[in-house]
Design an enzyme around this catalytic site. Sequence first.
Site, PDB file in Angstrom:
ATOM      1  CG  ASP A   1      -6.515   0.515   0.003  1.00  0.00           C
ATOM      2  OD1 ASP A   1      -6.263   1.416   1.067  1.00  0.00           O
ATOM      3  OD2 ASP A   1      -5.183  -0.116  -0.794  1.00  0.00           O
TER       4      ASP A   1
ATOM      5  CG  ASP B   1      -1.893   1.204   1.414  1.00  0.00           C
ATOM      6  OD1 ASP B   1      -2.358   1.475   0.324  1.00  0.00           O
ATOM      7  OD2 ASP B   1      -1.571   2.447   2.485  1.00  0.00           O
TER       8      ASP B   1
ATOM      9  CB  THR C   1      -1.991   5.125  -1.530  1.00  0.00           C
ATOM     10  OG1 THR C   1      -1.350   3.983  -1.367  1.00  0.00           O
ATOM     11  CG2 THR C   1      -2.896   5.650  -0.901  1.00  0.00           C
ATOM     12  CB  THR C   2       1.092   3.304  -5.261  1.00  0.00           C
ATOM     13  OG1 THR C   2       0.637   1.841  -4.443  1.00  0.00           O
ATOM     14  CG2 THR C   2       2.234   2.330  -5.998  1.00  0.00           C
TER      15      THR C   2
END
Lengths: 549, 559
Positions: B422, B83, B116-117
């Site tokens: 997530d 994550d 988020t990446t």
Amino acid sequence: MNFGNQTPTIVVLKEGTDASQGRGQIISNINACMAVQETLKPTLGPLGSDILIVSSNQKTTISNDGATILKLLDVVHPAAKTLVDISRAQDAEVGDGTTSVTILAGEFMKEAKPFLEEGISPHIIIKGYRKAVQLAVSKIKELAVDITNNKEQNNRQLLERCAKTAMSSKLIHNNSDFFVKMVVDSVLSLDQDELDEKLIGIKKIPGGAMEESMFIDGVAFEKTFSYAGFEQQPKNFKNPKIVSLNIELELKAEKDNAEVRVEHVEDYQAIVDAEWQIILTKLEEIEKTGANIVLSKLPIGDLATQYFADRNIFCAGRVSSDDMNRVIQAVGGSVQSTTSDIQPEHLGTCETFEEIQIGSHRYNLFKGCPEAKTCTLLLRGGAEQVIAEVERSLHDAIMIVKRALQNKIVVAGGGAIEMEISKYLRDYSKTIAGKQQLIINAFAKALEIIPRQLCENAGFDGVELLNRLRMAHFQGEKWYGIDFETESIGDNYNKFVWEPALVKINALSSATEATNLILSIDETIKNKEGESPNAGMAPPPGRGRGLPM
Amino acid sequence: MAQPRTMDMPDLSNAIVAQDEMGRPFIIVRDQGNKQRQHGLEAKKSHILAARSVASIIKTSLGPRGLDKILISPDGEITITNDGATILSQMELENEVAKLLVQLSKSQDDEIGDGTTGVVVLASALLDQALELIEKGIHPIKIANGFDEAAKVAIRKLEGSTDDVALNKSEFHEYLFKAAKTSLGSKIVSKTHDKFANMAVDAVTAVMDEERKDVQFDLIKLEGRVGGSLEESSLINGVIIDKDFSHPQMPKQVLPKEGETGVKVAILTCPFEPPKPKTKHKLDISSVEEYQKLQNYEQDKFKEMIQYVKDSGADVVICQWGFDDEANHLLLQNKLPAVRWVGGQELELIAIATEGRIVPRFQDLSKEKLGTCKRVYEVEFGTTRDRMLVVEQGATNSKTVTCFIRGSNKMIVDEAKRALHDSLCVVRNLVKDSRVVYGGGAAEVTMSIAVSEEADRQKGIDQYAFRAFAQALDTIPMTLAENSGLDPIETLTTLKSKQIKEHTSVFGVDCLGKGSNNMKELFVVDPFIGKKQQILLATQLCRMILKIDNVIISGKDAY
């Protein structure tokens, strides 16, 4: 001067005191100020860049606001500090133009330097500058366009234009249409006589894009700390009645230092019951007022929370005093410090109340307030620094709009007004004789720094554009300034690059005052610093005193 | 113009150079010798390099074939995750710009919870492209302006290519499930992702407020326990608390009494002890009788309390505070299973789950205030002796759920929790805004095509910025392809030509080798707001970094 080391020195000042004097001192002060000016220069204008400052406690700030940068630079040089002070004063007085004022002051000093080196007394320069600034200010007043007489609708347009100019150099430049509306709305929602910008609440919520910022015609604050039972309260009201308190609703000792002496075991229960009674009465009284929402500056304990939950009342304790003030301003009513005599008129109301999730926090929103003399801006942004900078930019714009509302005269920005005054002073200087002519001319030249720096930051050919500007102004085009879209010059008044005249007047006068102050200093006596932890960093006191290296 | 020697001093980093006419050094800024300063192109380059190195760390975690990172904290705690936000926040970066990227991924996490990446990879790609343009001599702010314009075009296009999945109620549920599955694709739980996706969808649909499209995450509890396997994770319609009954002899399971529909739960925030006034008090006991009386009083109180509870008809007592052995014993005797020291938040969840009221005083206890649940039972785990208490919700339509995650070790449990979080976020986003775009880089390719098309219509410098923006967007599908072991350039070009030829935006990278690029068929979908947020955040951060041309860092004190 150099007597070698044999000279018996007469000690007048305490050892370690740093004294320096003479013309060299003035010039050294000017140099220091210019170093500061140099730091700020790249931030001016719509294509100015930002500065990233990491303070010694590792806090990162990214800003383009002159006052903020200077504050964080932690300037210690006594003369350079004046620059910090004037930018702060400008910030407090008009809220915008903090970079310009510093750059102007630096430039005035720079222009004065050659005269000093040639041996002109600083007082003559000071006198010349004073005269020049007087003329400049009266010229601005004469040039400025008064738009009071325009109709209501144009009034808003004017404010929007001023706000837009103020935002042009900031991070939010590209979203300015969006923010301009927000800023003007928020200033117009204030009490038009008082215009206390403190009543515009700004809440920063990390996450989201800048466009997701919201304008709320009411109040919003983050969900306060809550006790068990809170989640069972209703979170959504239409036309609620709101009571605001300054009471702790908790089972607690009534007076800190009281002590009860219990004689008999039977009395024990009575005391316990009495304490319960106190809080229960309070709660009952609140319930009787018919309020749906109970707010308190002081904690609302678990007992009260559950009591309210039982009765479908929403409550929030530990509301900060700022927020509470704005709630009162928005919903009406007043803060009560007792529950015993709450009349219907003490209650406030609004159209809707709800608790919603914004980012990772929950917020309480009071919307559609009848007597709203306040509003709240919820700012969003990708990183804390982004939001912090947005907040500063909005603050500047709010201040500008506020000034423009109070004082409805504007001038054109983008270097136009500076060029026009510069031309006017140049013309004037030709009519007088003596040294003053030179000095007023120097003042006029110094004013050109603003358009020049604007060009430089944008990567334009400064010399070329400046010459064209000079020509345009000579031909009577008094509102010509730099046009960033076409990389050339244009009529900035028609392009609505407007700034309140007050900002310019204030900037010019404080820059001149600071210059005059520094020019009139010819001696610094500095006491040895106390035993501060930084003492080791300072050069050894007295080193090189009077000795050319 | 020859400037005097003393003018060369804007460089604050060197105190000795700043001298006045007499050659005396002077200090302008506190500790200026310790301050580091960078400006101009040099500063920008170093920022962009910093961003690039951050992105290169997490780049390999993108996509379903992305790899995990192992992070060891200073006190030896191990985290294994892919994550982006977690990796970045635990890396403790020093560099200022790198910190900005960390915040970027954090705000994506706060707002959307997923992607988020991707957002960091995109931001760094944008900066990379900007660097090239800066080297060509284009003003950084103009590049940023161009990027902003390009982002607008991209988002407009993206909005045009969304599919609204809420049109059909019955399919909506299916879509939620698919979206949750996509988000789990890259995580450790991908083995059991059907199960987890179901958990996420059920959890969100249980707590959501359909009318206001608000999902309150506080009502979904994630609880993990080491032991067992991921398959044993389950969604519990109710609350799990890490507590057991206060007395070992109390029954391990409480079922409804005969004739009752559910187990009645009394939820108390008052301790089982004689009440004390809060005011400071003192009781002087001067005689034996007095003492006797006091003891009686206390005992009476206990009995009275138990009586109150009994009278209300409660089957189980849940108490925020403790009670001593005497009370415990009395409770056991009266067949009132009790739980003590339950935290405030858990108490609240139980109250919501059972629709009971939290009662602050024994006197207030009444039948109406009791909560109802199907059963309350203790669960034991394997051979360990820890137990947890499950309050299972009945048929009532109140809304709290607990996702109970099992896993063979702590790292897996933690990672599974993050993965589930997530996918909960993804489902929530779809509930809020039911438009979806296609994953696997399909959306990025669509935007990239639109932006580069638009580029030729721009005047001036924006043209360059638009092209650069399009190229930066290409980085996402390329990275996805790279991580999946495909040839990035070939994949990208095929996708682009396919999308243009067929005028659709459903073609993405086939990361899992399913043999099709049609993301609609493979059901790889992302919520529209998540993608939009990525683009906006990355562009804005990029602008912020490009605007900086001056960095002043206060030095640390040298001991």
